[in-house]
Design a protein around this motif. Sequence first.
Motif, short mmCIF file in Angstrom:
data_model
loop_
_atom_site.label_atom_id
_atom_site.label_comp_id
_atom_site.label_asym_id
_atom_site.label_seq_id
_atom_site.Cartn_x
_atom_site.Cartn_y
_atom_site.Cartn_z
N ARG A 101 24.06 -34.92 0.41
CA ARG A 101 23.44 -34.27 -0.74
C ARG A 101 24.55 -33.69 -1.60
O ARG A 101 25.36 -32.89 -1.16
CB ARG A 101 22.48 -33.17 -0.30
N LEU A 102 24.60 -34.14 -2.83
CA LEU A 102 25.61 -33.72 -3.78
C LEU A 102 24.90 -33.36 -5.08
O LEU A 102 24.41 -34.24 -5.79
CB LEU A 102 26.61 -34.85 -4.01
N GLY A 103 24.78 -32.07 -5.35
CA GLY A 103 24.01 -31.64 -6.51
C GLY A 103 22.57 -32.07 -6.33
O GLY A 103 22.02 -31.97 -5.23
N PRO A 104 21.94 -32.60 -7.38
CA PRO A 104 20.53 -32.98 -7.29
C PRO A 104 20.29 -34.37 -6.67
O PRO A 104 19.16 -34.80 -6.52
CB PRO A 104 20.07 -32.97 -8.75
N VAL A 105 21.37 -35.06 -6.28
CA VAL A 105 21.23 -36.42 -5.75
C VAL A 105 21.52 -36.43 -4.25
O VAL A 105 22.49 -35.85 -3.79
CB VAL A 105 22.18 -37.41 -6.48
N SER A 106 20.64 -37.10 -3.51
CA SER A 106 20.84 -37.32 -2.08
C SER A 106 21.11 -38.80 -1.88
O SER A 106 20.29 -39.64 -2.25
CB SER A 106 19.59 -36.92 -1.29
N PHE A 107 22.28 -39.09 -1.32
CA PHE A 107 22.68 -40.48 -1.08
C PHE A 107 22.46 -40.84 0.37
O PHE A 107 22.56 -40.00 1.26
CB PHE A 107 24.17 -40.66 -1.40
N ARG A 108 22.21 -42.14 0.61
CA ARG A 108 22.23 -42.71 1.95
C ARG A 108 23.35 -43.74 1.95
O ARG A 108 23.39 -44.62 1.10
CB ARG A 108 20.89 -43.36 2.28
N PHE A 109 24.25 -43.59 2.92
CA PHE A 109 25.40 -44.49 3.02
C PHE A 109 25.39 -45.23 4.35
O PHE A 109 25.15 -44.62 5.39
CB PHE A 109 26.72 -43.70 2.96
N ALA A 110 25.69 -46.51 4.29
CA ALA A 110 26.02 -47.27 5.50
C ALA A 110 27.52 -47.13 5.67
O ALA A 110 28.28 -47.32 4.71
CB ALA A 110 25.62 -48.73 5.32
N LEU A 111 27.95 -46.74 6.86
CA LEU A 111 29.37 -46.62 7.15
C LEU A 111 29.84 -47.82 7.95
O LEU A 111 29.15 -48.26 8.88
CB LEU A 111 29.66 -45.34 7.95
N HIS A 112 31.02 -48.33 7.60
CA HIS A 112 31.60 -49.47 8.31
C HIS A 112 33.05 -49.16 8.61
O HIS A 112 33.78 -48.71 7.73
CB HIS A 112 31.54 -50.74 7.45
N ALA A 113 33.46 -49.38 9.84
CA ALA A 113 34.87 -49.24 10.22
C ALA A 113 35.45 -50.65 10.27
O ALA A 113 34.96 -51.52 10.98
CB ALA A 113 35.00 -48.56 11.58
N ASN A 114 36.49 -50.88 9.46
CA ASN A 114 37.09 -52.20 9.37
C ASN A 114 38.55 -52.05 8.96
O ASN A 114 38.85 -51.30 8.03
CB ASN A 114 36.32 -53.05 8.35
N ASP A 115 39.43 -52.75 9.62
CA ASP A 115 40.86 -52.75 9.27
C ASP A 115 41.45 -51.34 9.21
O ASP A 115 42.22 -51.03 8.31
CB ASP A 115 41.05 -53.43 7.91
N GLY A 116 41.05 -50.48 10.14
CA GLY A 116 41.61 -49.14 10.20
C GLY A 116 41.09 -48.18 9.14
O GLY A 116 41.69 -47.13 8.90
N ALA A 117 39.99 -48.54 8.49
CA ALA A 117 39.44 -47.70 7.43
C ALA A 117 37.94 -47.50 7.64
O ALA A 117 37.29 -48.28 8.34
CB ALA A 117 39.66 -48.36 6.06
N ILE A 118 37.42 -46.46 7.04
CA ILE A 118 35.98 -46.24 6.98
C ILE A 118 35.56 -46.54 5.55
O ILE A 118 36.10 -45.97 4.60
CB ILE A 118 35.57 -44.81 7.35
N TRP A 119 34.61 -47.45 5.40
CA TRP A 119 34.07 -47.82 4.10
C TRP A 119 32.66 -47.27 3.98
O TRP A 119 31.86 -47.41 4.91
CB TRP A 119 34.04 -49.35 3.96
N TRP A 120 32.35 -46.64 2.87
CA TRP A 120 31.02 -46.09 2.60
C TRP A 120 30.34 -46.99 1.57
O TRP A 120 30.90 -47.23 0.50
CB TRP A 120 31.11 -44.70 2.01
N THR A 121 29.13 -47.47 1.88
CA THR A 121 28.36 -48.30 0.96
C THR A 121 27.02 -47.63 0.70
O THR A 121 26.31 -47.28 1.65
CB THR A 121 28.11 -49.71 1.57
N VAL A 122 26.68 -47.46 -0.57
CA VAL A 122 25.41 -46.81 -0.92
C VAL A 122 24.25 -47.71 -0.51
O VAL A 122 24.16 -48.86 -0.92
CB VAL A 122 25.32 -46.47 -2.42
N ALA A 123 23.36 -47.16 0.33
CA ALA A 123 22.17 -47.89 0.77
C ALA A 123 20.91 -47.39 0.08
O ALA A 123 19.85 -47.97 0.20
CB ALA A 123 22.01 -47.76 2.29
N GLY A 124 21.04 -46.29 -0.67
CA GLY A 124 19.90 -45.74 -1.40
C GLY A 124 20.22 -44.34 -1.89
O GLY A 124 21.23 -43.75 -1.50
N ALA A 125 19.38 -43.85 -2.76
CA ALA A 125 19.58 -42.49 -3.30
C ALA A 125 18.24 -41.96 -3.78
O ALA A 125 17.30 -42.71 -4.05
CB ALA A 125 20.58 -42.52 -4.45
#
Length: 176
Positions: A101-125
């Motif tokens: 939740r950031l201000g008036p928007v609530s995000f849903r993120f799919a998290l993926h661990a790949n190549d030593g990194a965490i990637w966040w992908t918006v799945a909805g808001a």
Amino acid sequence: MQPTVFQQALGAAFFRLPDSLRLLHSNRGRTRWVGRASVERGRNPLARLCARIAGLPPAGQDVATVVEFDCGPARETWRREFGAARMTSVLGLRDGLLRERLGPVSFRFALHANDGAIWWTVAGARLFGLLPLPASMFDGVRCREYEQDERYHFEVDAALPVAGRIVRYAGWLVPE
């Protein structure tokens, strides 16, 4: 001891991440991390309005950055300071997705661990927790956490249709 929100979201992949990412996302209770970041803001009037509503930091180069994490097994509060600007978000996990939740928007993120990194992908808001917004509206939002020079690094780039770039911020943090 219960796993943290990120340990739950990433499962076994969490334990294959670089040390700095595992350390940051293994926090329990209150911790502070410090570092530096650069922030770019969009110039479009609509982009500036979106950034103001979300409470995003102003533009600045090599800005002193502090993040205070208050972490429990079900919820994390991140209080960020980019110089004098403050930005707070609350994160939790539901149905396998990270919710922020950031201000008036609530995000849903799919998290993926790949190549030593965490990637966040918006799945909805949702706007104000009620009005669903299409995930495709946020195809221009890219978030990545990674390790470089044994330090935790982050990059967030957010652009929206019509408004263009809202914000891009990137930097590094170490435990205080």
